[in-house]
Each structure stands twice: as structure tokens, then as C-alpha cells.
Design a protein around this motif. Structure first.
Motif, PDB file in Angstrom:
ATOM      1  N   ARG A  18      27.878 -14.621  73.265  1.00 13.86           N
ATOM      2  CA  ARG A  18      27.310 -15.806  73.579  1.00 13.86           C
ATOM      3  C   ARG A  18      28.127 -16.395  74.976  1.00 13.86           C
ATOM      4  O   ARG A  18      27.561 -16.878  75.837  1.00 13.86           O
ATOM      5  N   ALA A  19      29.324 -15.940  75.063  1.00  5.17           N
ATOM      6  CA  ALA A  19      30.025 -16.288  76.286  1.00  5.17           C
ATOM      7  C   ALA A  19      29.450 -15.129  77.286  1.00  5.17           C
ATOM      8  O   ALA A  19      29.163 -15.766  78.536  1.00  5.17           O
ATOM      9  N   ILE A  20      29.395 -13.868  77.083  1.00  5.93           N
ATOM     10  CA  ILE A  20      28.800 -13.212  78.041  1.00  5.93           C
ATOM     11  C   ILE A  20      27.334 -13.391  78.581  1.00  5.93           C
ATOM     12  O   ILE A  20      27.070 -13.270  79.786  1.00  5.93           O
ATOM     13  N   ALA A  21      26.435 -13.988  77.849  1.00  8.18           N
ATOM     14  CA  ALA A  21      25.322 -14.513  78.059  1.00  8.18           C
ATOM     15  C   ALA A  21      25.267 -15.280  79.362  1.00  8.18           C
ATOM     16  O   ALA A  21      24.118 -15.096  80.161  1.00  8.18           O
ATOM     17  N   ILE A  51      31.481  -6.415  72.181  1.00  3.28           N
ATOM     18  CA  ILE A  51      30.343  -7.068  72.691  1.00  3.28           C
ATOM     19  C   ILE A  51      29.890  -8.310  72.101  1.00  3.28           C
ATOM     20  O   ILE A  51      29.494  -9.519  72.408  1.00  3.28           O
ATOM     21  N   LEU A  52      29.639  -7.785  70.665  1.00  4.35           N
ATOM     22  CA  LEU A  52      28.915  -8.958  69.757  1.00  4.35           C
ATOM     23  C   LEU A  52      29.846  -9.973  69.561  1.00  4.35           C
ATOM     24  O   LEU A  52      29.250 -10.977  69.501  1.00  4.35           O
ATOM     25  N   ARG A  53      31.083  -9.670  69.491  1.00  2.20           N
ATOM     26  CA  ARG A  53      32.071 -10.904  69.300  1.00  2.20           C
ATOM     27  C   ARG A  53      32.075 -11.912  70.243  1.00  2.20           C
ATOM     28  O   ARG A  53      32.012 -12.915  70.033  1.00  2.20           O
ATOM     29  N   SER A  86      36.785 -15.152  79.033  1.00  4.25           N
ATOM     30  CA  SER A  86      36.052 -15.473  80.096  1.00  4.25           C
ATOM     31  C   SER A  86      37.329 -15.540  81.154  1.00  4.25           C
ATOM     32  O   SER A  86      37.037 -15.137  82.330  1.00  4.25           O
ATOM     33  N   GLU A  87      38.210 -16.567  80.909  1.00  2.30           N
ATOM     34  CA  GLU A  87      39.317 -16.234  81.823  1.00  2.30           C
ATOM     35  C   GLU A  87      39.908 -15.461  81.986  1.00  2.30           C
ATOM     36  O   GLU A  87      40.340 -15.060  83.071  1.00  2.30           O
ATOM     37  N   GLU A  88      40.068 -14.733  81.027  1.00  2.23           N
ATOM     38  CA  GLU A  88      41.116 -13.294  81.108  1.00  2.23           C
ATOM     39  C   GLU A  88      40.447 -12.462  82.286  1.00  2.23           C
ATOM     40  O   GLU A  88      40.960 -11.894  82.865  1.00  2.23           O
ATOM     41  N   VAL A  89      39.117 -12.433  82.234  1.00  2.00           N
ATOM     42  CA  VAL A  89      38.538 -11.362  83.043  1.00  2.00           C
ATOM     43  C   VAL A  89      38.233 -12.006  84.489  1.00  2.00           C
ATOM     44  O   VAL A  89      38.410 -11.372  85.359  1.00  2.00           O
ATOM     45  N   MET A 102      31.465  -7.238  80.111  1.00  2.00           N
ATOM     46  CA  MET A 102      30.861  -6.279  79.164  1.00  2.00           C
ATOM     47  C   MET A 102      32.014  -5.369  78.888  1.00  2.00           C
ATOM     48  O   MET A 102      32.156  -5.038  77.541  1.00  2.00           O
ATOM     49  N   LEU A 103      32.644  -4.750  79.936  1.00  2.00           N
ATOM     50  CA  LEU A 103      33.666  -3.738  79.662  1.00  2.00           C
ATOM     51  C   LEU A 103      34.844  -4.188  79.019  1.00  2.00           C
ATOM     52  O   LEU A 103      35.225  -3.807  78.008  1.00  2.00           O
TER      53      LEU A 103
END
Length: 454
Positions: free
Chosen positions: A290-293, A285-287, A415-418, A360-361
Motif C-alpha cells: 500500500r505504501a509502494i503504491a 513487497i506484499l507487506r 518509505s523514509e528509510e528508502v 520494490m527492492l
């Protein structure tokens, strides 16, 4: 549509709902904001509805990517999600998956989460999630501006204020009773750190169930507040001088077969009660933080919350840096006392919880697959750590505004993968336009500061 004989399961569901006095069913799905959308269907037609009879033009909604000329999407309800509306027991709500041309719709938010849950299951995991729901109960003041529902809710430090809680007791009690009647098991609720702000905490569940519940929760709170003459707000930061509304994600993985918590470790050498698997999950998640934000803090206003102080006299309690620690609340990722779970404190209550949980997952599973290590936990007040020390530890800032977050979202292959290509492009374009609309707007603050300055 041709009639099909009802299965015993559908007949049992129909009979149970009919016996409860239900007249209509909602085949609900969400738009890009995580807001429930639906058509109402008479209960007599529930069998057709469950097979996807209700069609929707995605182009009419925010972030359901379709051209107006496309074949409509259909909503296929999950029978296990049936929820009779506590404020209107003649209506039942179903969480639904979107289909297109007989196949799961690639850009369905609920389907995006289900794809990640399937990947977790392939690795032997169940993803459990609890969300701390914070929100404001407000009314219009004499000048038309929003003020707390209770006229006495004016303390400079209103956190855990009993009078403020009891003043709103009729509404809060009705909400908690409704949640418990639905089987959510509320174990705590309180007046939060801002005037008019409240929090409810209920038991965690598998991530799909929790995302369904939080989606329904926001709708329920709005309806109950309206019934009492107030309005509910899930805006992350309504008042510049008060704390904002988070929606902390409390996460753990369980063994898919036994249900045992795989994040628990009473002999953790780092002293946080977290297993090696939990640390790897955290590192993933830390990696990608910034995208998850861009997904868990999805609005322009979200980044008014993710500051140290702003115009407040004290700290905001919201994270600023991409870091983790023990029970220390100044980290983005926190390991609460007792261990066995990790908490992301960057998320706010305005998000689409299907998309947030999926991101997140996916990031956490990557951390496990690659055996990532987040390093030593940070135990200091991260707000006060010198810049040189942050740099030495390799700790970077969370995005400072929605534009930075969207930039990070677009640059991160996860992001696109998810999301899949269609939702990835739709989400990035929608949020970038949101930023541009805000950036080009001339605000009262600008006029007050500059109109007569020069």
C-alpha cells in the motif's frame, strides 16, 4: 573552471562521440515525475561536465527539494549511460546523479536507487529489472479531443489488432529500430488492449540501467511521435472505457558474483518455478504494497486504472488486491510461466522508475532478511472472489485513490528509510497537494450531473 588534463577514458569517449558527429551533451537528471531535465554542453567541454560543472536550482523544479537561497545542485553524468539521440544524432544524453556541496544529494532519485542497490550487493545480490512499456499514440480529432493515430483503430476489442499495428508501422518501426540500435534488444511489440495503445518489450538489465532506459524511452517516444504528426501519452488511464497503461515490473535477484538467477527453482513445491528466496522477496513487497503504491501508481489518474471494471464492459486486467499468485493476471504480484521472476502489475507508466525500483527492492530485501512467507499462491479470478473469502485469506485492497496511497506511504517506516528524510517529506507533501488540487476541482462530470438536477 580550471582546466584538468583529460583522462584516457574521457578522451576516448570524446573522440568516439566526435567521430559520430555529436556536437552537444545533456547532463540529464529527473524531477519527481521521472521526467528528464538537463543543460546542453558543447562536446569540447565534456570533461568539465563529467566532473559536475553544470549547476541547477532545485527550487525551479517539481520535487527537487531546495530553497531558492540554497547552493545549487550539480549533475554528474554516468559515462556508461551515454546515449546518442536516435532522432537527433548531434546530441548525446547522459543519466546523471545530483550532488550538493561536493556530496551526493540526499534527494536525488537515481541516488536513492543506487543506495538500495548497494544494500543488495552487500547481501550478495544483483537486482535485475524488466519493465513492460505501455503507452498511447494519439492525434487531435476534429473536436479537439484525443483519438487514436489511425482512423481505423476503432475495434471494441483491439488487443493484438494487426491492422492497428500496421497503420502505425512507420512510427512503431522507427521506435523499435532505435531501441535495438541502442542495444536494448526488443523481443516483442504489439497493439495493446485499448484503441491507440501499444506495448514494447525489451530485455531486462540491472535495475539502474533499466530505470535509465525507461526514463529515456518516454522522452524518445514523445519525440518520435511528434515527428510523425502525433503525440504520445503516458497517462495511466486516458479513457474511462478502455484499459490503462501499466508498466509491469519484472524482477529477479542474481548472484552478485556469478550472475546466476536466484529466483529459479525447477522443483518448487508450490509449482510456480520460484525459489524460497523469490517467495520471501514477494512477501516483503506484499507487506509494504500500500505504501509502494504511492510511488508506482503516483497520480490521481493512476487509481482510475486500478479498478475491476469501472465504466468498461470487461475486466481491466489491473490488480485490485494485495495478493500474489501463479500465472494468474488478477493478482498484484504474478509469477509468470516458467518462474524465475516475479511481476508487479500495480505499476503504471507515469512513475519515477528510480524511486519505484528502490521501494520494490527495499521491501523485497526486508522479506528476505526476515524470512517472510507469502502463503499459498492465489489461482482463482481474484476479481470474483467473495469478500468473505478475501477476508478469510487476509487479503486487503490496494489504495483506492491517491490520498489513501499517500496515507499508507507516510505511515510506513520503509518509505523514509528508502527515500531519506528530505525526499520522503517532499514526496508525501507534493502528492498530497496533488490530491487536494484534484479534490477541490469542479469537473465537467459534476456540472453535467448536478447543475440542473435539483
Amino acid at each position: 573552471m580550471a582546466k584538468h588534463p583529460r583522462s584516457p577514458e574521457i578522451q576516448a569517449l570524446h573522440s568516439a562521440l566526435e567521430n559520430e558527429g555529436v556536437k552537444y551533451a545533456l547532463a540529464s537528471f529527473v524531477d519527481i515525475h521521472g521526467v528528464s531535465k538537463a543543460k546542453a554542453v558543447p562536446l569540447a567541454h565534456i570533461d568539465q561536465m563529467l566532473r559536475g560543472s553544470e549547476l541547477y536550482t532545485g527550487a525551479a523544479l517539481d520535487g527537487v527539494p531546495q530553497a531558492i537561497s540554497d547552493e545549487e545542485v550539480s549533475a554528474r553524468p554516468d559515462p556508461s549511460s551515454a546515449t546518442v539521440l536516435p532522432w537527433n544524432p548531434e546530441v548525446v544524453w547522459f543519466a546523471s546523479d545530483l550532488y550538493h556541496q561536493g556530496q551526493p544529494f540526499e534527494a536525488c532519485a537515481r541516488g536513492i536507487l543506487k543506495r538500495q542497490l548497494a544494500k543488495a550487493a552487500e547481501m550478495g545480490f544483483t537486482f535485475n529489472l524488466g519493465v513492460e512499456t505501455e503507452f498511447f499514440i494519439l492525434r487531435e480529432g476534429e473536436d479537439g479531443r484525443p483519438v487514436p493515430a489511425s482512423p481505423r483503430d476503432t475495434l471494441a476489442k483491439p488487443c493484438y489488432d494487426v491492422e492497428g499495428l500496421l497503420d502505425s508501422y512507420p512510427l512503431v518501426d522507427e521506435l523499435v529500430q532505435a531501441m535495438n540500435k541502442l542495444g536494448w534488444d526488443v523481443y516483442s511489440f504489439d497493439h495493446e488492449d485499448a484503441n491507440g495503445q501499444f506495448e514494447t518489450d525489451f530485455m531486462y538489465a540491472n535495475a539502474l540501467t533499466t530505470a535509465d532506459r525507461v526514463t529515456f524511452f518516454r522522452m524518445m517516444v514523445r519525440e518520435l511521435a511528434k515527428k510523425h504528426g502525433f503525440f504520445a501519452s503516458f497517462m495511466p488511464k486516458p479513457f474511462a472505457n478502455r484499459t490503462g497503461s501499466g508498466a509491469h515490473y519484472n524482477m529477479s535477484l542474481a548472484d552478485h558474483e556469478t550472475g546466476a538467477n536466484l529466483f529459479e527453482d525447477d522443483h518448487d513445491p508450490r509449482g510456480c518455478g520460484l525459489s524460497a528466496l523469490g517467495y520471501q522477496f514477494t512477501a516483503g513487497i506484499l507487506r509494504h504494497a500500500r505504501a509502494i503504491a504511492a510511488v508506482i501508481a503516483p497520480t490521481v489518474n493512476s487509481y482510475k486504472r486500478l479498478v475491476r471494471k469501472g465504466s468498461m464492459s470487461g475486466f481491466t486486467w489491473a490488480p485490485v488486491y494485495v495478493c500474489y499468485g501463479n500465472n494468474n493476471r488478477t493478482n498484484m504480484m504474478r509469477i509468470p510461466l516458467g518462474g524465475g521472476r516475479v511481476e508487479c502489475r500495480a505499476a503504471d507508466i507515469s512513475g519515477n522508475f528510480y524511486l519505484g525500483a528502490a521501494m520494490m527492492l527495499a521491501a523485497g530485501l526486508e522479506g528476505i532478511r526476515e524470512g517472510l512467507d507469502p502463503g499459498a499462491p492465489n489461482t482463482e479470478n481474484m476479481y470474483q472472489l467473495p469478500t468473505a473469502e478475501l477476508k478469510a485469506r487476509g487479503i486487503e485492497l490496494l489504495p483506492r485513490n491517491l490520498e489513501e496511497a499517500v496515507d499508507a506511504f507516510e505511515a510506513d517506516p520503509l518509505s523514509e528509510e528508502v527515500m531519506g528524510p528530505l525526499m520522503f517529506r517532499t514526496y508525501a507533501d507534493f502528492k498530497r497537494q496533488e490530491w487536494l488540487d484534484y479534490h477541490s476541482h469542479v469537473s465537467d462530470w459534476e456540472r453535467n450531473r448536478y447543475l440542473r438536477l435539483f
